[in-house]
Design a protein around this motif. Structure first.
Motif, PDB file in Angstrom:
ATOM      1  N   THR A  68       9.466  20.111  57.781  1.00 50.55           N
ATOM      2  CA  THR A  68       8.837  21.082  58.684  1.00 50.55           C
ATOM      3  C   THR A  68       9.805  21.499  59.793  1.00 50.55           C
ATOM      4  OG1 THR A  68       6.716  20.035  58.242  1.00 50.55           O
ATOM      5  CG2 THR A  68       6.814  21.495  60.130  1.00 50.55           C
ATOM      6  N   GLU A  69      10.532  20.553  60.351  1.00 51.27           N
ATOM      7  CA  GLU A  69      11.465  20.840  61.444  1.00 51.27           C
ATOM      8  C   GLU A  69      12.613  21.730  60.982  1.00 51.27           C
ATOM      9  OE1 GLU A  69      12.410  16.913  62.802  1.00 51.27           O
ATOM     10  OE2 GLU A  69      10.392  16.639  63.641  1.00 51.27           O
ATOM     11  N   ALA A  70      13.145  21.460  59.785  1.00 50.65           N
ATOM     12  CA  ALA A  70      14.227  22.296  59.253  1.00 50.65           C
ATOM     13  C   ALA A  70      13.738  23.731  59.048  1.00 50.65           C
ATOM     14  CB  ALA A  70      14.748  21.720  57.940  1.00 50.65           C
ATOM     15  N   LEU A  71      12.520  23.869  58.570  1.00 48.76           N
ATOM     16  CA  LEU A  71      11.962  25.201  58.334  1.00 48.76           C
ATOM     17  C   LEU A  71      11.628  25.907  59.648  1.00 48.76           C
ATOM     18  CD1 LEU A  71       9.701  24.282  55.305  1.00 48.76           C
ATOM     19  CD2 LEU A  71      11.865  25.539  55.252  1.00 48.76           C
ATOM     20  N   ALA A  72      11.176  25.157  60.629  1.00 45.90           N
ATOM     21  CA  ALA A  72      10.860  25.746  61.939  1.00 45.90           C
ATOM     22  C   ALA A  72      12.104  26.359  62.570  1.00 45.90           C
ATOM     23  CB  ALA A  72      10.248  24.702  62.861  1.00 45.90           C
ATOM     24  N   PRO A  81      13.355  39.639  59.060  1.00 43.01           N
ATOM     25  CA  PRO A  81      12.293  38.893  58.377  1.00 43.01           C
ATOM     26  C   PRO A  81      12.558  38.633  56.892  1.00 43.01           C
ATOM     27  CG  PRO A  81      11.322  40.507  59.841  1.00 43.01           C
ATOM     28  CD  PRO A  81      12.802  40.776  59.816  1.00 43.01           C
ATOM     29  N   GLU A  82      13.156  39.587  56.196  1.00 40.47           N
ATOM     30  CA  GLU A  82      13.427  39.359  54.776  1.00 40.47           C
ATOM     31  C   GLU A  82      14.429  38.225  54.584  1.00 40.47           C
ATOM     32  OE1 GLU A  82      15.471  41.585  51.000  1.00 40.47           O
ATOM     33  OE2 GLU A  82      14.080  42.801  52.195  1.00 40.47           O
ATOM     34  N   THR A  83      15.474  38.226  55.392  1.00 43.23           N
ATOM     35  CA  THR A  83      16.473  37.154  55.318  1.00 43.23           C
ATOM     36  C   THR A  83      15.835  35.818  55.653  1.00 43.23           C
ATOM     37  OG1 THR A  83      18.258  38.674  55.875  1.00 43.23           O
ATOM     38  CG2 THR A  83      18.664  36.325  56.278  1.00 43.23           C
ATOM     39  N   ARG A  84      15.016  35.803  56.699  1.00 42.60           N
ATOM     40  CA  ARG A  84      14.338  34.555  57.089  1.00 42.60           C
ATOM     41  C   ARG A  84      13.412  34.072  55.999  1.00 42.60           C
ATOM     42  NH1 ARG A  84      11.673  35.171  62.667  1.00 42.60           N
ATOM     43  NH2 ARG A  84      12.292  37.313  62.443  1.00 42.60           N
ATOM     44  N   LEU A  85      12.658  34.970  55.369  1.00 43.30           N
ATOM     45  CA  LEU A  85      11.746  34.576  54.299  1.00 43.30           C
ATOM     46  C   LEU A  85      12.525  33.961  53.146  1.00 43.30           C
ATOM     47  CD1 LEU A  85       8.949  34.453  53.006  1.00 43.30           C
ATOM     48  CD2 LEU A  85       9.304  36.809  52.213  1.00 43.30           C
ATOM     49  N   ARG A  86      13.583  34.611  52.731  1.00 48.26           N
ATOM     50  CA  ARG A  86      14.402  34.083  51.631  1.00 48.26           C
ATOM     51  C   ARG A  86      14.975  32.713  51.994  1.00 48.26           C
ATOM     52  NH1 ARG A  86      15.939  37.552  47.585  1.00 48.26           N
ATOM     53  NH2 ARG A  86      15.332  39.742  47.844  1.00 48.26           N
ATOM     54  N   GLU A  87      15.513  32.613  53.212  1.00 47.71           N
ATOM     55  CA  GLU A  87      16.121  31.354  53.648  1.00 47.71           C
ATOM     56  C   GLU A  87      15.068  30.251  53.773  1.00 47.71           C
ATOM     57  OE1 GLU A  87      18.877  29.504  57.237  1.00 47.71           O
ATOM     58  OE2 GLU A  87      18.487  31.665  57.204  1.00 47.71           O
ATOM     59  N   TRP A  88      13.899  30.589  54.279  1.00 46.32           N
ATOM     60  CA  TRP A  88      12.824  29.603  54.432  1.00 46.32           C
ATOM     61  C   TRP A  88      12.430  29.044  53.063  1.00 46.32           C
ATOM     62  CZ3 TRP A  88       7.876  28.275  53.127  1.00 46.32           C
ATOM     63  CH2 TRP A  88       7.166  27.465  54.003  1.00 46.32           C
ATOM     64  N   LEU A  89      12.193  29.929  52.102  1.00 46.60           N
ATOM     65  CA  LEU A  89      11.795  29.477  50.763  1.00 46.60           C
ATOM     66  C   LEU A  89      12.910  28.677  50.099  1.00 46.60           C
ATOM     67  CD1 LEU A  89       9.961  32.716  49.585  1.00 46.60           C
ATOM     68  CD2 LEU A  89       8.882  30.505  50.113  1.00 46.60           C
ATOM     69  N   ALA A  90      14.151  29.127  50.250  1.00 46.95           N
ATOM     70  CA  ALA A  90      15.287  28.418  49.652  1.00 46.95           C
ATOM     71  C   ALA A  90      15.473  27.043  50.291  1.00 46.95           C
ATOM     72  CB  ALA A  90      16.559  29.250  49.788  1.00 46.95           C
ATOM     73  N   THR A  91      15.286  26.956  51.586  1.00 39.02           N
ATOM     74  CA  THR A  91      15.436  25.675  52.284  1.00 39.02           C
ATOM     75  C   THR A  91      14.345  24.702  51.865  1.00 39.02           C
ATOM     76  OG1 THR A  91      16.526  26.748  54.142  1.00 39.02           O
ATOM     77  CG2 THR A  91      15.539  24.588  54.570  1.00 39.02           C
ATOM     78  N   LEU A  92      13.131  25.192  51.710  1.00 39.75           N
ATOM     79  CA  LEU A  92      12.035  24.329  51.249  1.00 39.75           C
ATOM     80  C   LEU A  92      12.342  23.784  49.862  1.00 39.75           C
ATOM     81  CD1 LEU A  92       9.214  23.105  51.607  1.00 39.75           C
ATOM     82  CD2 LEU A  92       8.268  25.261  50.735  1.00 39.75           C
ATOM     83  N   GLU A 127       0.769  23.814  58.692  1.00 40.18           N
ATOM     84  CA  GLU A 127       1.945  24.119  59.516  1.00 40.18           C
ATOM     85  C   GLU A 127       2.950  24.974  58.741  1.00 40.18           C
ATOM     86  OE1 GLU A 127       4.919  21.826  62.615  1.00 40.18           O
ATOM     87  OE2 GLU A 127       3.578  20.642  61.349  1.00 40.18           O
ATOM     88  N   LEU A 128       3.180  24.642  57.478  1.00 39.43           N
ATOM     89  CA  LEU A 128       4.110  25.435  56.677  1.00 39.43           C
ATOM     90  C   LEU A 128       3.594  26.856  56.476  1.00 39.43           C
ATOM     91  CD1 LEU A 128       5.293  22.926  53.909  1.00 39.43           C
ATOM     92  CD2 LEU A 128       6.390  23.501  56.081  1.00 39.43           C
ATOM     93  N   THR A 129       2.314  26.971  56.169  1.00 34.67           N
ATOM     94  CA  THR A 129       1.731  28.303  55.972  1.00 34.67           C
ATOM     95  C   THR A 129       1.754  29.107  57.271  1.00 34.67           C
ATOM     96  OG1 THR A 129       0.333  27.371  54.239  1.00 34.67           O
ATOM     97  CG2 THR A 129      -0.255  29.537  55.033  1.00 34.67           C
ATOM     98  N   ASP A 130       1.550  28.444  58.399  1.00 32.71           N
ATOM     99  CA  ASP A 130       1.639  29.129  59.698  1.00 32.71           C
ATOM    100  C   ASP A 130       3.055  29.661  59.948  1.00 32.71           C
ATOM    101  OD1 ASP A 130      -1.027  28.676  60.201  1.00 32.71           O
ATOM    102  OD2 ASP A 130      -0.690  27.054  61.648  1.00 32.71           O
ATOM    103  N   GLN A 131       4.057  28.877  59.562  1.00 35.67           N
ATOM    104  CA  GLN A 131       5.434  29.344  59.715  1.00 35.67           C
ATOM    105  C   GLN A 131       5.664  30.601  58.872  1.00 35.67           C
ATOM    106  OE1 GLN A 131       8.157  26.174  58.783  1.00 35.67           O
ATOM    107  NE2 GLN A 131       7.590  24.963  60.580  1.00 35.67           N
ATOM    108  N   LEU A 132       5.210  30.560  57.627  1.00 40.28           N
ATOM    109  CA  LEU A 132       5.338  31.735  56.762  1.00 40.28           C
ATOM    110  C   LEU A 132       4.582  32.931  57.332  1.00 40.28           C
ATOM    111  CD1 LEU A 132       5.046  30.593  53.025  1.00 40.28           C
ATOM    112  CD2 LEU A 132       6.925  31.824  54.109  1.00 40.28           C
TER     113      LEU A 132
END
Length: 195
Positions: A68-72, A81-92, A127-132
């Protein structure tokens, strides 16, 4: 049990619990084992965690919080936002793969603990869904994404990518083509979100 010179802290107990779980598995790991590893009485552990269940929930939360902290940190960047979305999913996906690959026994143990700790896992998923949701909401505000309800869209994104973060699919993550499948899915989802 050799007495320890370090003060007994919640963090020390959680670290020791993780090691005991790694060695013995969840069925055989006890509070007495944790106390023995720390060089204290089991009563000292119980002063920090009133029950074995509370200790297991705390160690499960600690494990989940690492992801959760890494994704936050990604959600807090200024990237588009597109870059963040891609990076968030890839990091997860990368975090789950790493946990399953580096220490498969402990990963399996946490899978069992997560089943016992429903409230902890539910809070983690919220928490993860809230980040997304935050990423999608900002994408809508910037005109990058078209999503009438960012929370519903975030939930759909999370569910659609479940094969790449749900521990039930861990064996598939190392198959040839898994990374390509992940990237193709993310591309499809992002194209569908674009305004």
């Amino acid at each position: 049990m050799a007495p320890s010179s370090e003060p007994l802290t919640t963090e020390r107990i959680l670290v020791a619990t993780e090691e005991v779980l790694r060695r013995h598995g969840p069925a055989k790991a006890t509070v007495v084992d944790v106390a023995r590893a720390l060089g204290v009485s089991h009563g000292s552990v119980y002063r920090h965690f009133r029950t074995k269940t509370a200790l297991r929930e705390a160690v499960t939360k600690r494990w989940l919080d690492r992801t959760t902290e890494a994704l936050a940190a990604i959600t807090a960047t200024d990237a588009d936002p597109e870059t963040r979305l891609r990076e968030w999913l890839a990091t997860l996906f990368a975090a789950k793969r790493r946990k399953a690959g580096i220490d498969p026994e402990l990963f399996a143990t946490y899978g069992l603990l997560a089943q016992e700790s429903g409230d902890v896992v539910d809070a983690h998923l919220v928490e993860l869904t809230d980040q997304l949701t935050g990423i999608v909401r900002e994408g809508v505000a910037r005109g990058v994404f078209a999503a009438p309800d960012p929370a519903v869209t975030a939930s759909a994104l999370f569910q659609a990518t479940g094969r790449f973060h749900d521990p039930g699919y861990a064996k598939e993550w190392e198959k040839p083509g898994a990374q390509g499948d992940f990237e193709a899915l993310v591309d499809l989802l992002v194209r569908g979100l674009r305004a």
